[in-house]
Design an enzyme around this catalytic site. Sequence first.
Site, PDB file in Angstrom:
ATOM      1  N   ASN A   9     103.076 118.075 101.494  1.00  5.36           N
ATOM      2  CA  ASN A   9     103.855 117.436 102.631  1.00  5.36           C
ATOM      3  C   ASN A   9     104.767 116.349 101.973  1.00  5.36           C
ATOM      4  O   ASN A   9     104.114 115.121 101.703  1.00  5.36           O
ATOM      5  CB  ASN A   9     103.209 116.925 103.772  1.00  5.36           C
ATOM      6  CG  ASN A   9     103.707 116.273 104.826  1.00  5.36           C
ATOM      7  OD1 ASN A   9     104.954 116.327 104.927  1.00  5.36           O
ATOM      8  ND2 ASN A   9     102.978 115.722 105.639  1.00  5.36           N
ATOM      9  N   LYS A  11     106.916 114.425 103.272  1.00  7.36           N
ATOM     10  CA  LYS A  11     107.245 113.440 104.308  1.00  7.36           C
ATOM     11  C   LYS A  11     108.516 113.144 104.191  1.00  7.36           C
ATOM     12  O   LYS A  11     109.302 113.837 103.807  1.00  7.36           O
ATOM     13  CB  LYS A  11     106.222 112.383 104.324  1.00  7.36           C
ATOM     14  CG  LYS A  11     104.783 112.726 104.242  1.00  7.36           C
ATOM     15  CD  LYS A  11     103.792 111.611 104.668  1.00  7.36           C
ATOM     16  CE  LYS A  11     102.191 112.283 104.575  1.00  7.36           C
ATOM     17  NZ  LYS A  11     101.378 111.255 104.863  1.00  7.36           N
ATOM     18  N   HIS A  95     101.017 116.897 112.763  1.00  7.26           N
ATOM     19  CA  HIS A  95     100.511 115.751 111.945  1.00  7.26           C
ATOM     20  C   HIS A  95     100.351 114.617 112.730  1.00  7.26           C
ATOM     21  O   HIS A  95     101.074 114.224 113.743  1.00  7.26           O
ATOM     22  CB  HIS A  95     101.753 115.614 110.960  1.00  7.26           C
ATOM     23  CG  HIS A  95     101.289 114.949 109.707  1.00  7.26           C
ATOM     24  ND1 HIS A  95     100.943 113.542 109.541  1.00  7.26           N
ATOM     25  CD2 HIS A  95     100.677 115.411 108.561  1.00  7.26           C
ATOM     26  CE1 HIS A  95     100.440 112.940 108.581  1.00  7.26           C
ATOM     27  NE2 HIS A  95     100.162 114.149 107.939  1.00  7.26           N
ATOM     28  N   GLU A  97     100.974 111.502 112.045  1.00  5.54           N
ATOM     29  CA  GLU A  97     102.134 110.851 112.092  1.00  5.54           C
ATOM     30  C   GLU A  97     103.363 111.175 112.982  1.00  5.54           C
ATOM     31  O   GLU A  97     104.053 110.416 113.643  1.00  5.54           O
ATOM     32  CB  GLU A  97     102.879 110.696 110.645  1.00  5.54           C
ATOM     33  CG  GLU A  97     101.899 110.047 109.717  1.00  5.54           C
ATOM     34  CD  GLU A  97     102.299 110.336 108.353  1.00  5.54           C
ATOM     35  OE1 GLU A  97     101.554 109.571 107.472  1.00  5.54           O
ATOM     36  OE2 GLU A  97     103.337 111.196 107.811  1.00  5.54           O
ATOM     37  N   GLU A 181      92.724 116.653 108.885  1.00  2.00           N
ATOM     38  CA  GLU A 181      93.220 115.236 108.372  1.00  2.00           C
ATOM     39  C   GLU A 181      92.738 114.077 109.220  1.00  2.00           C
ATOM     40  O   GLU A 181      93.332 113.710 110.070  1.00  2.00           O
ATOM     41  CB  GLU A 181      94.672 115.223 108.171  1.00  2.00           C
ATOM     42  CG  GLU A 181      95.386 116.417 107.303  1.00  2.00           C
ATOM     43  CD  GLU A 181      96.811 115.802 107.088  1.00  2.00           C
ATOM     44  OE1 GLU A 181      96.936 115.958 105.893  1.00  2.00           O
ATOM     45  OE2 GLU A 181      97.612 115.473 107.990  1.00  2.00           O
ATOM     46  N   GLY A 187      97.090 108.421 103.761  1.00  8.04           N
ATOM     47  CA  GLY A 187      98.193 107.496 103.111  1.00  8.04           C
ATOM     48  C   GLY A 187      97.244 106.000 102.849  1.00  8.04           C
ATOM     49  O   GLY A 187      97.947 105.146 102.524  1.00  8.04           O
ATOM     50  N   SER A 227      94.642 111.649 101.536  1.00  3.63           N
ATOM     51  CA  SER A 227      94.555 111.105 100.293  1.00  3.63           C
ATOM     52  C   SER A 227      93.622 112.125  99.128  1.00  3.63           C
ATOM     53  O   SER A 227      93.343 111.438  98.238  1.00  3.63           O
ATOM     54  CB  SER A 227      93.743 109.846 100.353  1.00  3.63           C
ATOM     55  OG  SER A 227      94.417 108.947 101.223  1.00  3.63           O
TER      56      SER A 227
END
Length: 267
Positions: A9, A11, A95, A97, A181, A187, A227
């Site tokens: 990904n 991003k 996701h 985010e 996740e 991150g 991560s």
Amino acid sequence: MRTPLIAGNWKMNNTRAQARELVQALIPLVTGLQGVEICVCPPFTALDATLQAIGDSGIRLGAQNTFWEEKGAWTSQISPDMLVEAGCAYVIIGHSETRGRFGTVDGTLAARLGYFGETDATINAKAKLALAKGLIPIICCGETIDERRAGRTDEVVRGQIRACLEGLAPEQIAGLVIAYEPVWAIGTGEVCEAGEADRVCGLIRQTVREMAGDAAADAVRVLYGGSVNDRNAAELLAKPEIDGALVGGASLKADSFSVICKAAAQG
């Protein structure tokens, strides 16, 4: 036997030129790998350039999001038909985010999280249309640090899976991908301990078993994300319930990403 999937990904990173450069560097590092499927998910603007760079290498193309309608007055949205035409095989849905569930935020950003409108219901709608159009959804789930500290990890994750997969037929569930996740590990440099990641991935599979039966549960691929890097991938991917990884920052470096792909192939 489930084939491991390593999905990168990217991003909001990489221009078209940078996308081509990254893929061109990655291809010779993963050529000849057996027993692993590799996918890269660039920003929408770099989909075409990435597809051209992929060529006949066998790497699959994915997108980072889609919408639940085929077309219409939906400014800024991207339909599954558009992604299929762009050459995508996979699409990330839900996701953290895009849900507005960030691992770490400052005060200014925290006040803006309400603008991210993704919910389990919209994820479910997106997944249904994506499947109908021939895309393979990578459906994300995971708890925040506050939810984990409160002992609600299992409740939150199971609730997300039930809602996101509601109304899907067992054969549809069998063919999609679920990515666990933990939000606090995305991150941040924090990684869920391999044994715990395996336990939660097993919990996800058990939830699928309860919803859709043994065949779907045994077929669905459950990835770990958060991560993941070239140093911890081998331990994570060796776990029996983890069928691959959704990789963020490490997917932006060809050498690091290739090490993760090799770890999955060796597993």
